[in-house]
Design a protein around this motif. Sequence first.
Motif, short mmCIF file in Angstrom:
data_model
loop_
_atom_site.label_atom_id
_atom_site.label_comp_id
_atom_site.label_asym_id
_atom_site.label_seq_id
_atom_site.Cartn_x
_atom_site.Cartn_y
_atom_site.Cartn_z
N GLU A 74 0.86 -1.19 0.00
CA GLU A 74 0.00 0.00 0.00
C GLU A 74 0.90 1.23 0.00
OE1 GLU A 74 -3.32 2.21 2.83
OE2 GLU A 74 -2.80 0.12 3.21
N ILE A 75 0.77 2.04 -1.03
CA ILE A 75 1.58 3.24 -1.16
C ILE A 75 0.64 4.44 -1.04
CG2 ILE A 75 3.23 4.48 -2.61
CD1 ILE A 75 3.43 1.64 -4.12
N ARG A 76 0.77 5.15 0.05
CA ARG A 76 -0.16 6.25 0.36
C ARG A 76 0.27 7.54 -0.33
NH1 ARG A 76 -0.56 4.54 6.64
NH2 ARG A 76 -1.92 2.75 6.30
N PRO A 77 -0.65 8.49 -0.43
CA PRO A 77 -0.32 9.77 -1.06
C PRO A 77 0.93 10.38 -0.44
CG PRO A 77 -2.67 9.65 -0.67
CD PRO A 77 -2.05 8.46 0.02
N GLY A 78 1.83 10.85 -1.31
CA GLY A 78 3.06 11.47 -0.85
C GLY A 78 4.22 10.52 -0.62
N GLU A 79 3.95 9.21 -0.58
CA GLU A 79 5.01 8.23 -0.40
C GLU A 79 5.58 7.86 -1.77
OE1 GLU A 79 3.51 5.91 3.59
OE2 GLU A 79 2.98 5.06 1.66
N ALA A 80 6.89 7.95 -1.90
CA ALA A 80 7.53 7.65 -3.18
C ALA A 80 8.13 6.26 -3.15
CB ALA A 80 8.62 8.68 -3.47
N THR A 81 8.15 5.61 -4.32
CA THR A 81 8.82 4.33 -4.46
C THR A 81 9.31 4.15 -5.89
OG1 THR A 81 8.71 1.95 -4.03
CG2 THR A 81 6.77 2.95 -5.04
N ASP A 82 10.38 3.38 -6.01
CA ASP A 82 10.80 2.90 -7.32
C ASP A 82 10.36 1.44 -7.39
OD1 ASP A 82 12.57 1.80 -5.48
OD2 ASP A 82 14.36 2.31 -6.60
N PHE A 83 10.67 0.79 -8.50
CA PHE A 83 10.21 -0.58 -8.71
C PHE A 83 11.19 -1.29 -9.62
CE2 PHE A 83 8.06 -3.87 -11.06
CZ PHE A 83 7.16 -4.43 -10.17
N GLU A 84 11.70 -2.44 -9.19
CA GLU A 84 12.57 -3.25 -10.03
C GLU A 84 12.11 -4.70 -9.97
OE1 GLU A 84 17.22 -4.62 -10.62
OE2 GLU A 84 16.70 -3.25 -8.99
N ALA A 85 11.88 -5.29 -11.12
CA ALA A 85 11.53 -6.72 -11.19
C ALA A 85 12.83 -7.52 -11.08
CB ALA A 85 10.81 -7.03 -12.48
N LEU A 86 12.93 -8.33 -10.05
CA LEU A 86 14.12 -9.16 -9.85
C LEU A 86 14.07 -10.41 -10.73
CD1 LEU A 86 14.41 -8.84 -5.97
CD2 LEU A 86 15.66 -7.56 -7.74
N VAL A 87 12.88 -10.88 -11.01
CA VAL A 87 12.62 -12.00 -11.92
C VAL A 87 11.38 -11.61 -12.73
CG1 VAL A 87 13.59 -13.73 -10.33
CG2 VAL A 87 11.15 -13.22 -10.26
N ASP A 88 11.00 -12.40 -13.72
CA ASP A 88 9.76 -12.13 -14.43
C ASP A 88 8.63 -12.05 -13.41
OD1 ASP A 88 11.31 -12.28 -16.70
OD2 ASP A 88 10.34 -14.09 -17.50
N THR A 89 7.81 -11.01 -13.51
CA THR A 89 6.83 -10.69 -12.46
C THR A 89 5.52 -10.24 -13.09
OG1 THR A 89 8.57 -10.04 -10.91
CG2 THR A 89 6.39 -9.12 -10.52
N ILE A 90 4.42 -10.59 -12.43
CA ILE A 90 3.10 -10.08 -12.79
C ILE A 90 2.51 -9.42 -11.56
CG2 ILE A 90 0.76 -10.64 -13.56
CD1 ILE A 90 1.97 -13.04 -15.06
N THR A 91 2.01 -8.19 -11.73
CA THR A 91 1.38 -7.47 -10.63
C THR A 91 -0.06 -7.11 -11.01
OG1 THR A 91 2.03 -5.25 -11.39
CG2 THR A 91 3.57 -6.42 -9.92
N PHE A 92 -0.86 -6.88 -9.99
CA PHE A 92 -2.20 -6.32 -10.14
C PHE A 92 -2.19 -5.03 -9.35
CE2 PHE A 92 -6.60 -5.75 -8.60
CZ PHE A 92 -7.21 -5.56 -9.82
N VAL A 93 -2.54 -3.91 -9.99
CA VAL A 93 -2.44 -2.59 -9.36
C VAL A 93 -3.80 -1.91 -9.36
CG1 VAL A 93 -1.28 -0.35 -9.44
CG2 VAL A 93 -0.07 -2.40 -10.18
N VAL A 94 -4.15 -1.32 -8.21
CA VAL A 94 -5.35 -0.49 -8.09
C VAL A 94 -4.92 0.86 -7.54
CG1 VAL A 94 -7.59 -0.20 -6.97
CG2 VAL A 94 -6.83 -2.48 -7.66
N LYS A 95 -5.35 1.93 -8.20
CA LYS A 95 -5.12 3.29 -7.70
C LYS A 95 -6.47 3.92 -7.44
CE LYS A 95 -2.70 6.15 -9.95
NZ LYS A 95 -2.17 6.86 -11.11
N THR A 96 -6.60 4.57 -6.28
CA THR A 96 -7.85 5.23 -5.97
C THR A 96 -7.60 6.49 -5.16
OG1 THR A 96 -10.06 4.92 -5.01
CG2 THR A 96 -8.25 3.79 -3.89
N PRO A 97 -8.26 7.60 -5.50
CA PRO A 97 -9.10 7.77 -6.68
C PRO A 97 -8.25 7.89 -7.93
CG PRO A 97 -8.87 9.87 -5.56
CD PRO A 97 -8.16 8.85 -4.71
#
Length: 111
Positions: A74-97
């Motif tokens: 869970e990444i809340r408003p104002g929280e920053a993150t990067d993202f690196e796939a270490l292996v082949d990866t599948i994600t499901f993402v929901v952003k609201t609103p």
Amino acid sequence: MLAHDLNQFIKGWFLGPFSPTLKQTEHFECAVKKYKAGDYEEKHYHSVATEYTVIATGRVLMNGIEYGADSIIEIRPGEATDFEALVDTITFVVKTPAVTGDKYLGDNIRD
């Protein structure tokens, strides 16, 4: 019943305030995203939206922390993150609103 092809949508985003989409809505955005090992997304944050990332398969590194299958980040408003796939990866993402333009590159706005 209707069937659709995920490959018809931009970067896996299939619900939200963009085109193409299965449903125009400002309430949320949904995507199934597929990454190859080594794929990287720059550090970014949202000022309004909360983003939920489910690691369906694979392993990723976000802010130097490793997450694997079945993790929900869970990444809340104002929280920053990067993202690196270490292996082949599948994600499901929901952003609201779903707020058009609510993506900012760089560090957390609270820093």
